[in-house]
Design a protein around this motif. Structure first.
Motif, PDB file in Angstrom:
ATOM      1  N   ARG A  41     -20.030  10.868 -29.857  1.00 48.36           N
ATOM      2  CA  ARG A  41     -20.661  10.618 -31.157  1.00 48.36           C
ATOM      3  C   ARG A  41     -21.459  11.816 -31.672  1.00 48.36           C
ATOM      4  N   LEU A  42     -21.560  12.864 -30.854  1.00 43.83           N
ATOM      5  CA  LEU A  42     -22.233  14.075 -31.311  1.00 43.83           C
ATOM      6  C   LEU A  42     -21.390  14.836 -32.331  1.00 43.83           C
ATOM      7  N   GLY A  43     -20.094  14.541 -32.357  1.00 49.87           N
ATOM      8  CA  GLY A  43     -19.240  15.149 -33.368  1.00 49.87           C
ATOM      9  C   GLY A  43     -18.553  16.431 -32.954  1.00 49.87           C
ATOM     10  N   PHE A  44     -18.530  16.714 -31.637  1.00 52.84           N
ATOM     11  CA  PHE A  44     -17.873  17.939 -31.158  1.00 52.84           C
ATOM     12  C   PHE A  44     -16.555  17.643 -30.448  1.00 52.84           C
ATOM     13  N   GLY A  45     -16.050  16.453 -30.626  1.00 53.60           N
ATOM     14  CA  GLY A  45     -14.777  16.090 -30.019  1.00 53.60           C
ATOM     15  C   GLY A  45     -14.941  15.572 -28.604  1.00 53.60           C
ATOM     16  N   GLU A  46     -13.819  15.487 -27.906  1.00 49.39           N
ATOM     17  CA  GLU A  46     -13.813  14.958 -26.536  1.00 49.39           C
ATOM     18  C   GLU A  46     -14.401  15.997 -25.584  1.00 49.39           C
ATOM     19  N   PRO A  47     -15.344  15.591 -24.731  1.00 48.90           N
ATOM     20  CA  PRO A  47     -15.949  16.555 -23.811  1.00 48.90           C
ATOM     21  C   PRO A  47     -15.002  16.941 -22.683  1.00 48.90           C
ATOM     22  N   ILE A  48     -15.258  18.100 -22.100  1.00 44.86           N
ATOM     23  CA  ILE A  48     -14.533  18.521 -20.904  1.00 44.86           C
ATOM     24  C   ILE A  48     -15.430  18.225 -19.711  1.00 44.86           C
ATOM     25  N   ALA A  49     -14.944  17.365 -18.811  1.00 45.33           N
ATOM     26  CA  ALA A  49     -15.734  16.957 -17.644  1.00 45.33           C
ATOM     27  C   ALA A  49     -15.609  18.000 -16.538  1.00 45.33           C
ATOM     28  N   ILE A  50     -16.754  18.374 -15.960  1.00 44.10           N
ATOM     29  CA  ILE A  50     -16.760  19.349 -14.875  1.00 44.10           C
ATOM     30  C   ILE A  50     -17.830  19.002 -13.840  1.00 44.10           C
ATOM     31  N   SER A  51     -17.732  19.661 -12.710  1.00 47.29           N
ATOM     32  CA  SER A  51     -18.834  19.701 -11.758  1.00 47.29           C
ATOM     33  C   SER A  51     -19.029  21.179 -11.425  1.00 47.29           C
ATOM     34  N   ALA A  52     -20.023  21.794 -12.061  1.00 50.47           N
ATOM     35  CA  ALA A  52     -20.233  23.234 -11.880  1.00 50.47           C
ATOM     36  C   ALA A  52     -20.539  23.580 -10.430  1.00 50.47           C
ATOM     37  N   SER A  53     -21.290  22.724  -9.748  1.00 55.62           N
ATOM     38  CA  SER A  53     -21.668  23.023  -8.367  1.00 55.62           C
ATOM     39  C   SER A  53     -20.476  22.969  -7.428  1.00 55.62           C
ATOM     40  N   ASN A  54     -19.501  22.085  -7.711  1.00 56.63           N
ATOM     41  CA  ASN A  54     -18.313  21.946  -6.857  1.00 56.63           C
ATOM     42  C   ASN A  54     -17.099  22.705  -7.387  1.00 56.63           C
ATOM     43  N   GLY A  55     -17.203  23.231  -8.595  1.00 54.38           N
ATOM     44  CA  GLY A  55     -16.087  23.973  -9.177  1.00 54.38           C
ATOM     45  C   GLY A  55     -15.013  23.103  -9.789  1.00 54.38           C
ATOM     46  N   LEU A  56     -15.258  21.808  -9.919  1.00 54.19           N
ATOM     47  CA  LEU A  56     -14.256  20.896 -10.486  1.00 54.19           C
ATOM     48  C   LEU A  56     -14.180  21.059 -12.003  1.00 54.19           C
ATOM     49  N   GLY A  57     -12.961  21.159 -12.521  1.00 59.52           N
ATOM     50  CA  GLY A  57     -12.759  21.219 -13.963  1.00 59.52           C
ATOM     51  C   GLY A  57     -13.027  22.570 -14.597  1.00 59.52           C
ATOM     52  N   ILE A  58     -13.407  23.566 -13.808  1.00 62.51           N
ATOM     53  CA  ILE A  58     -13.746  24.870 -14.370  1.00 62.51           C
ATOM     54  C   ILE A  58     -12.526  25.552 -14.981  1.00 62.51           C
ATOM     55  N   GLY A  59     -11.371  25.416 -14.306  1.00 68.83           N
ATOM     56  CA  GLY A  59     -10.146  26.021 -14.826  1.00 68.83           C
ATOM     57  C   GLY A  59      -9.770  25.452 -16.177  1.00 68.83           C
TER      58      GLY A  59
END
Length: 439
Positions: free
Chosen positions: A137-155
């Motif tokens: 609802r912030l208006g920036f579209g669908e978020p990209i889910a990540i876990s920065a500490s584990n490196g998930l979703g960074i690619g």
């Protein structure tokens, strides 16, 4: 900018610095569970799938805070937004959307920049948290889910980044002058940078140790390209008590490694200290060009001998780098800052100077006639010729019959001969003694 810039923004403790470190592969941003730790912008050149860009980390943003640091951090973020091409807006998946996130979103919308919404601290991608859907609802579209500490979703995030940044404008070339301001805390390094740039690019505060990170600022002046690296002030090891400052000292040393010219800033009211010599010593060991800038010169009562007495004191304290030039300045009044840049440009020319082998050997041959090599261990040293093999720093190879009988004092004589005839003011000379067979 040589490459597109990608800024990471968000409220405190959402994992911005962890994400920055994961992408760059460096421990540049400070990672500490303490709000406001990342107090200034951090820049770092990185790449993904062959595409280079500058990643910018910013201080944690708290728009309504009256706290001194948070209000200035907001200024930093606003300044960063003026230069970035893409924004990564980081939200904490565990905490969910907060009023502060919504305030930040309003600020980002006003920037008219492309925004990628990043939902950090997602433990599993099998089932998304409520915050994933709520953040839309912030208006920036669908978020990209990540876990920065584990490196998930960074690619996946980086794939999206390179889809939304322009091609690099222009590679940094060898003519870009990298300047590093070094010195103890509270000698005026940040004030000096701000005066040069004409804007509050680094946070200036009366609280010691305000500049925790190394700041890279890229700009052009009089058709020359510069990168200014303002570093955290380096205290004596015994006085570094908290982890944050330990990281800062390591980054300050790293900033010296990355620079071409180190400007050692000294407080004129205190004079050169033992800590100043240690800081300068590290820059000297790394073969950096060095300028000594005596700041707060406007606060010194002067007579006809003041400058000469101060220069004598500096020569005594920094005898190991007698090549360094000294300039007396005031960051507060702007006194002689134009002369500082003239000196920077002059030292840069010296740092890149090349001497032809023929001319160099004509000078060395005459010097050998006046002061022949002494016998060492019953053997006579023969110097066949000298050649320059590198710049930044200017590097020379001296070819002899036996390197083991070349005394360091004679190496110093050759160095002084080169300096007397070719200058090299403000820069170290690297001299290697090689056996003739190594040609």
């Amino acid at each position: 900018m040589a490459y597109p810039m990608v800024g990471i923004v968000g409220r405190p403790n959402v994992g911005k610095s962890t994400l920055f470190n994961k992408i760059t592969g460096q421990r540049i941003s400070i990672v500490e569970d303490k709000p406001g730790v990342t107090r200034d912008r951090i820049y770092y050149e990185t790449e993904w799938l062959g595409r280079k860009f500058i990643l910018v980390d910013t201080g944690g943003l708290e728009p309504d805070s009256e706290d001194e640091f948070f209000s200035k951090i907001r200024m930093q973020v606003e300044a960063a937004l003026k230069t970035v091409d893409l924004i990564l807006f980081v939200i904490d998946a565990k905490d969910g959307l907060s009023p502060v996130d919504e305030d930040i979103a309003n600020m980002l919308r006003k920037s008219h920049k492309k925004v990628i919404l990043v939902l950090n601290k997602v433990d599993s991608f099998k089932e998304m948290p409520i915050s994933y859907y709520d953040s839309m609802r912030l208006g920036f579209g669908e978020p990209i889910a990540i876990s920065a500490s584990n490196g998930l979703g960074i690619g996946e995030l980086l794939d999206e980044v390179i889809k939304n940044i322009p091609e690099h404008i222009d590679d940094y070339d060898e003519e870009t002058i990298k300047i590093c301001f070094i010195g103890k805390p509270n000698v005026g390094k940040s004030s000096l940078v701000n005066k040069i740039l004409g804007e509050e690019r680094a946070i200036v505060s009366d609280i010691p140790g305000t500049t925790r990170d190394a700041l890279d600022t890229y700009f052009e002046k009089d058709n020359k390209k510069y990168v200014i690296i303002d570093t955290a002030g380096m205290r004596k090891k015994g006085r570094i008590e908290d982890k944050i400052e330990r990281y800062s000292v390591l980054r300050a040393l790293s900033a010296i490694d990355r620079s071409d010219i180190c400007i050692l800033v000294i407080d004129a009211t205190e004079g050169p200290t033992e800590q100043d010599t240690k800081i300068a010593g590290y820059a000297f060991e790394q073969n950096k060009a060095i300028i000594i800038a005596v700041n707060k010169w406007d606060l010194i009562e002067k007579d006809n001998n003041t400058v000469n007495e101060y220069l004598k004191l500096i020569k005594e304290k920094f005898s190991f780098m007698s090549f360094a030039s000294t300039i007396f300045i005031s960051a507060k009044t702007g006194q002689r800052l134009n002369k500082l840049f003239e000196e920077i440009n002059s030292v840069w020319e010296e740092y890149n100077k090349r001497i032809s082998t023929g001319l160099l050997n004509n000078v060395i041959s005459e010097a050998l006639l006046i002061n022949p090599p002494p016998a060492e261990k019953g053997r006579l040293l023969k110097i066949y010729y000298v050649t320059q093999f590198g710049i930044k720093p200017p590097s020379f190879a001296v070819f002899v019959n036996d390197p083991e009988i070349m005394h360091f004092s004679y190496v110093r004589f050759l160095e002084n001969t080169i300096r007397d005839n070719f200058g090299f003011q403000g820069v170290p000379l690297k001299i290697e003694v090689r056996k003739k067979s190594e040609m």
